[in-house]
Design a protein around this motif. Structure first.
Motif, mmCIF file in Angstrom:
data_model
loop_
_atom_site.group_PDB
_atom_site.id
_atom_site.type_symbol
_atom_site.label_atom_id
_atom_site.label_comp_id
_atom_site.label_asym_id
_atom_site.label_seq_id
_atom_site.Cartn_x
_atom_site.Cartn_y
_atom_site.Cartn_z
ATOM 1 N N ILE A 62 25.919 84.700 16.696
ATOM 2 C CA ILE A 62 26.098 84.427 15.464
ATOM 3 C C ILE A 62 25.017 83.380 15.135
ATOM 4 O O ILE A 62 24.370 83.513 14.124
ATOM 5 C CB ILE A 62 27.445 83.975 15.138
ATOM 6 N N LEU A 63 24.922 82.357 15.926
ATOM 7 C CA LEU A 63 23.766 81.295 15.511
ATOM 8 C C LEU A 63 22.469 81.963 15.692
ATOM 9 O O LEU A 63 21.642 81.488 14.923
ATOM 10 C CB LEU A 63 24.041 80.197 16.467
ATOM 11 N N GLY A 64 22.065 82.764 16.587
ATOM 12 C CA GLY A 64 21.089 83.484 16.669
ATOM 13 C C GLY A 64 20.837 84.204 15.356
ATOM 14 O O GLY A 64 19.455 84.175 14.922
ATOM 15 N N GLU A 65 21.626 84.945 14.944
ATOM 16 C CA GLU A 65 21.356 85.894 13.560
ATOM 17 C C GLU A 65 21.184 84.771 12.452
ATOM 18 O O GLU A 65 20.354 84.980 11.496
ATOM 19 C CB GLU A 65 22.476 86.477 13.361
ATOM 20 N N VAL A 66 21.715 83.544 12.562
ATOM 21 C CA VAL A 66 21.722 82.557 11.340
ATOM 22 C C VAL A 66 20.069 81.984 11.567
ATOM 23 O O VAL A 66 19.484 81.763 10.440
ATOM 24 C CB VAL A 66 22.683 81.421 11.707
ATOM 25 N N ARG A 67 19.674 81.872 12.542
ATOM 26 C CA ARG A 67 18.401 81.580 12.930
ATOM 27 C C ARG A 67 17.018 82.393 12.656
ATOM 28 O O ARG A 67 16.006 82.168 12.390
ATOM 29 C CB ARG A 67 17.930 81.128 14.431
ATOM 30 N N LEU A 68 17.458 83.647 12.229
ATOM 31 C CA LEU A 68 16.636 84.747 11.984
ATOM 32 C C LEU A 68 15.980 84.508 10.494
ATOM 33 O O LEU A 68 16.684 83.910 9.852
ATOM 34 C CB LEU A 68 17.274 86.226 12.096
ATOM 35 N N PRO A 69 14.724 85.025 10.364
ATOM 36 C CA PRO A 69 14.083 84.858 9.124
ATOM 37 C C PRO A 69 14.784 85.266 7.814
ATOM 38 O O PRO A 69 14.724 85.067 6.726
ATOM 39 C CB PRO A 69 12.650 85.433 9.077
ATOM 40 N N PHE A 113 26.063 65.933 20.898
ATOM 41 C CA PHE A 113 24.683 65.625 20.313
ATOM 42 C C PHE A 113 24.337 66.955 19.910
ATOM 43 O O PHE A 113 24.007 68.042 20.767
ATOM 44 C CB PHE A 113 23.728 65.175 21.440
ATOM 45 N N LEU A 114 24.385 67.186 18.658
ATOM 46 C CA LEU A 114 23.693 68.583 17.955
ATOM 47 C C LEU A 114 22.213 68.348 17.685
ATOM 48 O O LEU A 114 22.006 67.668 16.616
ATOM 49 C CB LEU A 114 24.771 68.931 16.806
ATOM 50 N N ASP A 115 21.361 68.976 18.178
ATOM 51 C CA ASP A 115 20.152 69.149 17.802
ATOM 52 C C ASP A 115 19.726 70.072 16.915
ATOM 53 O O ASP A 115 19.728 71.239 17.398
ATOM 54 C CB ASP A 115 19.274 69.300 19.229
ATOM 55 N N ALA A 116 19.645 69.954 15.640
ATOM 56 C CA ALA A 116 19.269 70.940 14.628
ATOM 57 C C ALA A 116 18.129 71.768 14.865
ATOM 58 O O ALA A 116 18.081 73.017 14.606
ATOM 59 C CB ALA A 116 19.408 70.422 13.144
ATOM 60 N N ASP A 117 17.148 71.350 15.567
ATOM 61 C CA ASP A 117 15.998 71.841 16.120
ATOM 62 C C ASP A 117 16.103 73.040 16.868
ATOM 63 O O ASP A 117 15.543 74.238 16.975
ATOM 64 C CB ASP A 117 14.989 71.054 16.508
ATOM 65 N N VAL A 118 17.118 72.843 17.675
ATOM 66 C CA VAL A 118 17.340 73.648 18.907
ATOM 67 C C VAL A 118 18.418 74.843 18.420
ATOM 68 O O VAL A 118 18.339 76.079 18.833
ATOM 69 C CB VAL A 118 17.806 73.178 20.306
ATOM 70 N N MET A 119 19.518 74.266 17.784
ATOM 71 C CA MET A 119 20.533 74.992 17.392
ATOM 72 C C MET A 119 20.695 75.924 16.179
ATOM 73 O O MET A 119 21.234 76.713 16.032
ATOM 74 C CB MET A 119 21.976 74.373 17.612
ATOM 75 N N LEU A 120 19.777 75.279 15.222
ATOM 76 C CA LEU A 120 19.976 75.773 13.743
ATOM 77 C C LEU A 120 18.507 76.338 13.157
ATOM 78 O O LEU A 120 17.706 76.236 13.959
ATOM 79 C CB LEU A 120 20.675 74.903 12.918
ATOM 80 N N ASN A 121 18.576 76.870 12.133
ATOM 81 C CA ASN A 121 17.374 77.364 11.487
ATOM 82 C C ASN A 121 17.008 76.003 10.472
ATOM 83 O O ASN A 121 17.409 76.215 9.418
ATOM 84 C CB ASN A 121 17.715 78.436 10.678
ATOM 85 N N ARG A 122 16.042 75.453 10.857
ATOM 86 C CA ARG A 122 15.710 74.204 10.320
ATOM 87 C C ARG A 122 15.248 74.248 8.605
ATOM 88 O O ARG A 122 15.369 73.155 7.914
ATOM 89 C CB ARG A 122 14.733 73.231 10.992
#
Length: 449
Positions: free
Chosen positions: A180-187, A113-122
């Motif tokens: 890496i995912l943290g950097e993808v979520r950055l502005p 279960f991949l929650d885009a709200d939690v793991m990605l930059n929506r």
């Protein structure tokens, strides 16, 4: 993987926030149980769940479950859409549990279960982000099965591809993926572009690693040979402001996910279903689009308009599972009925009004005036956001229950995304549309000649 607790994915279960069992007997609990933004945990919140299959015409997600179980090992693809606030995530979490539960002799499924709200930059998602998030889920939830196949690929190809873009990556895959995912979520859009460019040459490797991990999972003695399902939620919230990127993701890049040896259930923005780029998704990928509609609390204009009593009753019953209206509201169940009508069948808006009305008081009863104020708060939001140029189109939709043929695709997207217009498809072959009841109360709408 299949038994990952949903509470860790979506926060604490709604029913765990109160000391006494639902429905709420005091206003504090009413506010906690009517959180409009928290989906229900299908295990812990079972007392709050309302089965809406009858009023929605069919068990749409149950159809997906049966299709996956009967596929004979051939991966299937399903797109799920619907308005924000229609209850999609609650239904998807319930579907996850259904797949993980024995039924009719079918083997248990393993569900990622991949929650885009939690793991990605929506606001900005691309294929590489999704693949990295899936690697992280696999590695964390089935580390023993995945580490032996993921580690070599990570060290030999993926880490090397990223070495010039992200320095000093941790040796542990999970920690590295988190960074890496943290950097993808950055502005920074430029930073996301750099990371994706570096990863683009490894797309096939990322998919290869997932397929090897899936195979290792199926061979694990505690999982058996049941289907493996990748469920990607909250993609339907992708920003319309970046609709060109969203259309590119679904039409040009999402196809790579079909190389995964797994069933795919992916949410898709409702507005995309009405754009030329999205209307052909089924033909492009061979899957189907399942829409979770609003609860049909009213009838079409051609049927005389007015209430659909079955829909009103269904939404009232849903609200009464959370709140004792006869104890806390001055009007009792009539307050729930009024809220159901004003919401247009949008579960989120109904919960929002119950909560806002309850917060008008220190002690019960919640008055009729407070229910009206709660509705007025949402109405004011619509009033501020509604462009006056949309009103003639809304008037036509109110008369015909469909979008005018000449309606611009961008306007249609905006009307659906902002809930100015609600979609119903409760058992009939075709969807129909209506103006949100609170929009009909707006000054801009009422004063248009």
């Amino acid at each position: 993987m299949s038994n990952a607790p949903i509470a860790t994915l979506r926060g604490h279960a709604v029913s765990s926030r109160v000391l006494t069992p639902p429905p709420a007997q005091n206003l504090d609990d009413a506010v906690r149980l009517c959180d409009p933004y928290s989906p229900l945990d299908p295990r812990e919140d079972s007392s709050l769940f309302a089965n809406l299959t009858a009023i929605r015409g069919s068990d749409r997600l149950g159809r997906i479950v049966r299709n996956i179980r009967r596929s004979g090992g051939i991966p299937t693809l399903h797109f799920v859409s619907g308005h924000l606030g229609s209850g999609k995530t609650t239904e998807l979490l319930r579907m996850k549990v259904q797949l993980e539960t024995a039924a009719h002799g079918a083997p248990l499924a393993t569900v990622l279960f991949l929650d885009a709200d939690v793991m990605l930059n929506r606001t900005d998602i691309d294929l590489e982000d999704i693949l990295l998030a899936l690697w992280k889920l696999v590695y964390e939830q089935r580390k023993a099965a995945a580490v032996k196949v993921l580690m070599p690929l990570w060290k030999d190809q993926i880490k090397e591809a990223l070495s010039k873009t992200i320095t000093n990556l941790p040796g542990d895959i999970s920690e590295a993926l988190t960074r890496i995912l943290g950097e993808v979520r950055l502005p920074s859009a430029e930073r996301r572009k750099d990371i994706r460019t570096a990863l683009r040459s490894t797309t096939a490797v990322l998919i290869e690693g997932l397929n090897k991990a899936f195979a290792a999972t199926r061979e694990a003695p505690d999982d058996g040979a049941g289907p493996l399902v990748v469920l990607i939620d909250n993609m339907e919230k992708l920003s319309q402001a970046h609709h060109e990127g969203v259309e590119r993701l679904y039409r040009e890049r999402m196809g790579a996910l079909k190389s995964l040896d797994a069933h795919l259930v992916i949410t898709v923005p409702l507005y995309l279903c009405y754009a030329p780029a999205g209307a052909g998704l089924s033909g492009l990928y061979g899957g189907e689009i399942v829409v979770v509609p609003m609860i049909e609390v009213r009838r079409r204009a051609a049927e005389g308009g007015g209430d659909n009593q079955g829909g009103v009753t269904a939404l009232v019953d849903l609200l009464k599972k959370r709140v004792q209206f006869d104890r806390l509201f001055e009007e009792g169940d009539r307050a729930a009925e009024r809220i159901a009508r004003l919401s247009g069948g949008c579960i989120r808006h109904a919960l929002h009004m119950v909560r806002a009305a309850s917060n008008e008081h220190d002690d019960p009863p919640v008055t009729a005036a407070s229910v009206e104020r709660a509705a007025s708060i949402l109405q004011a939001d619509f009033e501020r956001a509604l462009p006056e140029g949309y009103v003639p189109i809304l008037r036509q939709i109110a008369e015909t229950n469909r979008f005018p043929d000449q309606c611009d695709v961008g306007v249609k997207r905006d009307l659906l995304l902002n809930l100015f217009v609600l979609e119903y498809q409760n058992g009939g072959p075709d969807p129909w549309h209506a103006v949100h009841p609170l929009v009909e109360r707006c000054r801009k709408y009422r004063e248009h000649g």
